[in-house]
Design a protein around this motif. Sequence first.
Motif, PDB file in Angstrom:
ATOM      1  N   THR A 278      51.256   4.719 -44.327  1.00  0.00           N
ATOM      2  CA  THR A 278      50.793   5.643 -43.295  1.00  0.00           C
ATOM      3  C   THR A 278      51.513   5.455 -41.968  1.00  0.00           C
ATOM      4  OG1 THR A 278      49.024   4.112 -42.704  1.00  0.00           O
ATOM      5  CG2 THR A 278      48.505   5.829 -44.320  1.00  0.00           C
ATOM      6  N   LYS A 279      52.122   4.284 -41.782  1.00  0.00           N
ATOM      7  CA  LYS A 279      52.792   3.966 -40.514  1.00  0.00           C
ATOM      8  C   LYS A 279      53.869   2.940 -40.785  1.00  0.00           C
ATOM      9  CE  LYS A 279      51.497   1.008 -36.845  1.00  0.00           C
ATOM     10  NZ  LYS A 279      50.428   0.398 -36.069  1.00  0.00           N
ATOM     11  N   GLY A 280      55.035   3.095 -40.171  1.00  0.00           N
ATOM     12  CA  GLY A 280      56.055   2.060 -40.213  1.00  0.00           C
ATOM     13  C   GLY A 280      57.076   2.192 -41.325  1.00  0.00           C
ATOM     14  N   ARG A 281      57.583   1.035 -41.745  1.00  0.00           N
ATOM     15  CA  ARG A 281      58.627   0.964 -42.774  1.00  0.00           C
ATOM     16  C   ARG A 281      58.381  -0.258 -43.650  1.00  0.00           C
ATOM     17  NH1 ARG A 281      62.895   1.545 -39.650  1.00  0.00           N
ATOM     18  NH2 ARG A 281      63.525  -0.631 -39.523  1.00  0.00           N
ATOM     19  N   MET A 282      58.668  -0.118 -44.931  1.00  0.00           N
ATOM     20  CA  MET A 282      58.434  -1.184 -45.900  1.00  0.00           C
ATOM     21  C   MET A 282      59.668  -1.321 -46.783  1.00  0.00           C
ATOM     22  SD  MET A 282      55.169  -1.592 -48.543  1.00  0.00           S
ATOM     23  CE  MET A 282      55.094   0.129 -48.936  1.00  0.00           C
ATOM     24  N   GLU A 283      60.108  -2.564 -46.949  1.00  0.00           N
ATOM     25  CA  GLU A 283      61.201  -2.875 -47.859  1.00  0.00           C
ATOM     26  C   GLU A 283      60.589  -3.444 -49.133  1.00  0.00           C
ATOM     27  OE1 GLU A 283      64.031  -5.355 -45.814  1.00  0.00           O
ATOM     28  OE2 GLU A 283      64.463  -3.780 -44.347  1.00  0.00           O
ATOM     29  N   VAL A 284      60.670  -2.655 -50.211  1.00  0.00           N
ATOM     30  CA  VAL A 284      60.064  -2.998 -51.494  1.00  0.00           C
ATOM     31  C   VAL A 284      61.153  -3.504 -52.427  1.00  0.00           C
ATOM     32  CG1 VAL A 284      58.664  -2.109 -53.405  1.00  0.00           C
ATOM     33  CG2 VAL A 284      58.382  -1.149 -51.109  1.00  0.00           C
ATOM     34  N   ARG A 285      60.872  -4.589 -53.150  1.00  0.00           N
ATOM     35  CA  ARG A 285      61.839  -5.194 -54.080  1.00  0.00           C
ATOM     36  C   ARG A 285      63.174  -5.471 -53.396  1.00  0.00           C
ATOM     37  NH1 ARG A 285      59.323  -1.220 -56.506  1.00  0.00           N
ATOM     38  NH2 ARG A 285      61.106   0.169 -56.510  1.00  0.00           N
ATOM     39  N   GLY A 286      63.120  -5.961 -52.163  1.00  0.00           N
ATOM     40  CA  GLY A 286      64.324  -6.323 -51.429  1.00  0.00           C
ATOM     41  C   GLY A 286      64.903  -5.223 -50.569  1.00  0.00           C
ATOM     42  N   GLY A 287      64.359  -4.031 -50.635  1.00  0.00           N
ATOM     43  CA  GLY A 287      64.880  -2.914 -49.853  1.00  0.00           C
ATOM     44  C   GLY A 287      66.169  -2.368 -50.451  1.00  0.00           C
ATOM     45  N   VAL A 288      66.672  -1.279 -49.874  1.00  0.00           N
ATOM     46  CA  VAL A 288      67.859  -0.624 -50.432  1.00  0.00           C
ATOM     47  C   VAL A 288      69.088  -1.525 -50.422  1.00  0.00           C
ATOM     48  CG1 VAL A 288      67.119   1.748 -50.008  1.00  0.00           C
ATOM     49  CG2 VAL A 288      68.397   0.542 -48.258  1.00  0.00           C
ATOM     50  N   ASP A 289      69.163  -2.442 -49.479  1.00  0.00           N
ATOM     51  CA  ASP A 289      70.324  -3.334 -49.407  1.00  0.00           C
ATOM     52  C   ASP A 289      70.356  -4.361 -50.534  1.00  0.00           C
ATOM     53  OD1 ASP A 289      71.180  -2.012 -47.152  1.00  0.00           O
ATOM     54  OD2 ASP A 289      70.257  -3.446 -45.765  1.00  0.00           O
ATOM     55  N   ASP A 290      69.224  -4.532 -51.239  1.00  0.00           N
ATOM     56  CA  ASP A 290      69.147  -5.536 -52.310  1.00  0.00           C
ATOM     57  C   ASP A 290      68.718  -4.901 -53.644  1.00  0.00           C
ATOM     58  OD1 ASP A 290      69.465  -8.133 -53.223  1.00  0.00           O
ATOM     59  OD2 ASP A 290      67.423  -8.734 -52.722  1.00  0.00           O
ATOM     60  N   GLY A 291      68.982  -3.596 -53.811  1.00  0.00           N
ATOM     61  CA  GLY A 291      68.682  -2.927 -55.073  1.00  0.00           C
ATOM     62  C   GLY A 291      67.282  -2.369 -55.193  1.00  0.00           C
TER      63      GLY A 291
ATOM     64  N   PRO B 214      59.803  -4.572 -41.518  1.00  0.00           N
ATOM     65  CA  PRO B 214      60.659  -4.838 -40.346  1.00  0.00           C
ATOM     66  C   PRO B 214      60.063  -4.340 -39.033  1.00  0.00           C
ATOM     67  CG  PRO B 214      61.580  -3.067 -41.683  1.00  0.00           C
ATOM     68  CD  PRO B 214      60.398  -3.603 -42.425  1.00  0.00           C
ATOM     69  N   ILE B 215      59.120  -3.396 -39.097  1.00  0.00           N
ATOM     70  CA  ILE B 215      58.434  -2.894 -37.910  1.00  0.00           C
ATOM     71  C   ILE B 215      56.936  -2.859 -38.212  1.00  0.00           C
ATOM     72  CG2 ILE B 215      60.438  -1.538 -37.150  1.00  0.00           C
ATOM     73  CD1 ILE B 215      59.036   0.986 -38.177  1.00  0.00           C
ATOM     74  N   ASP B 216      56.113  -2.720 -37.172  1.00  0.00           N
ATOM     75  CA  ASP B 216      54.665  -2.623 -37.378  1.00  0.00           C
ATOM     76  C   ASP B 216      54.378  -1.512 -38.388  1.00  0.00           C
ATOM     77  OD1 ASP B 216      54.272  -4.606 -35.488  1.00  0.00           O
ATOM     78  OD2 ASP B 216      53.633  -3.234 -33.899  1.00  0.00           O
ATOM     79  N   SER B 217      53.584  -1.838 -39.406  1.00  0.00           N
ATOM     80  CA  SER B 217      53.346  -0.903 -40.511  1.00  0.00           C
ATOM     81  C   SER B 217      51.904  -0.984 -40.972  1.00  0.00           C
ATOM     82  CB  SER B 217      54.277  -1.239 -41.686  1.00  0.00           C
ATOM     83  OG  SER B 217      55.628  -1.199 -41.285  1.00  0.00           O
ATOM     84  N   GLU B 218      51.481   0.070 -41.673  1.00  0.00           N
ATOM     85  CA  GLU B 218      50.153   0.106 -42.256  1.00  0.00           C
ATOM     86  C   GLU B 218      50.235   0.901 -43.555  1.00  0.00           C
ATOM     87  OE1 GLU B 218      46.405   0.660 -39.776  1.00  0.00           O
ATOM     88  OE2 GLU B 218      46.490   2.569 -40.854  1.00  0.00           O
ATOM     89  N   PHE B 219      49.558   0.396 -44.594  1.00  0.00           N
ATOM     90  CA  PHE B 219      49.535   1.141 -45.852  1.00  0.00           C
ATOM     91  C   PHE B 219      48.243   0.896 -46.611  1.00  0.00           C
ATOM     92  CE2 PHE B 219      51.022  -2.943 -47.312  1.00  0.00           C
ATOM     93  CZ  PHE B 219      50.681  -3.051 -48.649  1.00  0.00           C
ATOM     94  N   TYR B 220      47.917   1.886 -47.441  1.00  0.00           N
ATOM     95  CA  TYR B 220      46.775   1.834 -48.350  1.00  0.00           C
ATOM     96  C   TYR B 220      47.333   1.604 -49.751  1.00  0.00           C
ATOM     97  CZ  TYR B 220      43.376   3.648 -51.654  1.00  0.00           C
ATOM     98  OH  TYR B 220      42.536   3.785 -52.719  1.00  0.00           O
ATOM     99  N   MET B 221      46.638   0.784 -50.565  1.00  0.00           N
ATOM    100  CA  MET B 221      47.092   0.573 -51.935  1.00  0.00           C
ATOM    101  C   MET B 221      45.912   0.380 -52.869  1.00  0.00           C
ATOM    102  SD  MET B 221      50.225  -1.603 -53.341  1.00  0.00           S
ATOM    103  CE  MET B 221      50.727  -1.420 -55.050  1.00  0.00           C
ATOM    104  N   THR B 222      46.052   0.947 -54.070  1.00  0.00           N
ATOM    105  CA  THR B 222      45.123   0.717 -55.167  1.00  0.00           C
ATOM    106  C   THR B 222      45.858  -0.094 -56.219  1.00  0.00           C
ATOM    107  OG1 THR B 222      43.914   2.757 -54.795  1.00  0.00           O
ATOM    108  CG2 THR B 222      43.746   1.798 -56.977  1.00  0.00           C
ATOM    109  N   PHE B 223      45.246  -1.189 -56.642  1.00  0.00           N
ATOM    110  CA  PHE B 223      45.802  -2.081 -57.659  1.00  0.00           C
ATOM    111  C   PHE B 223      44.977  -1.938 -58.928  1.00  0.00           C
ATOM    112  CE2 PHE B 223      46.439  -3.870 -53.491  1.00  0.00           C
ATOM    113  CZ  PHE B 223      47.752  -4.312 -53.509  1.00  0.00           C
ATOM    114  N   LEU B 224      45.614  -1.642 -60.039  1.00  0.00           N
ATOM    115  CA  LEU B 224      44.935  -1.573 -61.338  1.00  0.00           C
ATOM    116  C   LEU B 224      45.324  -2.822 -62.110  1.00  0.00           C
ATOM    117  CD1 LEU B 224      45.531   2.187 -62.135  1.00  0.00           C
ATOM    118  CD2 LEU B 224      43.420   1.113 -61.362  1.00  0.00           C
TER     119      LEU B 224
END
Length: 151
Positions: free
Chosen positions: A72-85, A109-119
């Motif tokens: 909902t806000k910010g930026r997230m690098e998942v699985r290393g981000g684009v620079d790491d595949g 890398p910046i202030d972020s906020e997210f919602y997640m559902t884990f199954l």
Amino acid sequence: MKNSFAPVEGRAVQIDELEWAPFPEALSAGGIRWKLLNVAPELGSWAAIFDCPAGSSFNSHHHIGPGEYFLTKGRMEVRGGVDDGGETVTAPAYGYEATSAFHGKTYFPIDSEFYMTFLGPLQFVDQPGGETRALVTWDAVQAAWQGANAG
């Protein structure tokens, strides 16, 4: 033996009425806070919203079951981000994590906020296929939330 079961009651949560709690430091770095929104033992699932300051991250983990997030806000690098595949997403963004997905680190890398559902649980490890550091199930999450709000 019981042969009929009552349906699970619905739930509604006013997010602004919940206090932020520190997310367990054994699973993260940099001061991540969270609000637990739901646990569903019948599905083995849980849902939460996370407040992630710039420079914070979640430790390495496997998704034992799938999950869905909405940044909902910010930026997230998942699985290393684009620079790491992996992927780098900027809000607003939706993402799906497949069963057995591995994250070496999820970084903000910046202030972020997210919602997640884990199954299903998250298995925190030191490396892919490595030693289990923590197995985070719906009931472990509920206990952590209750412990953080016991004061």
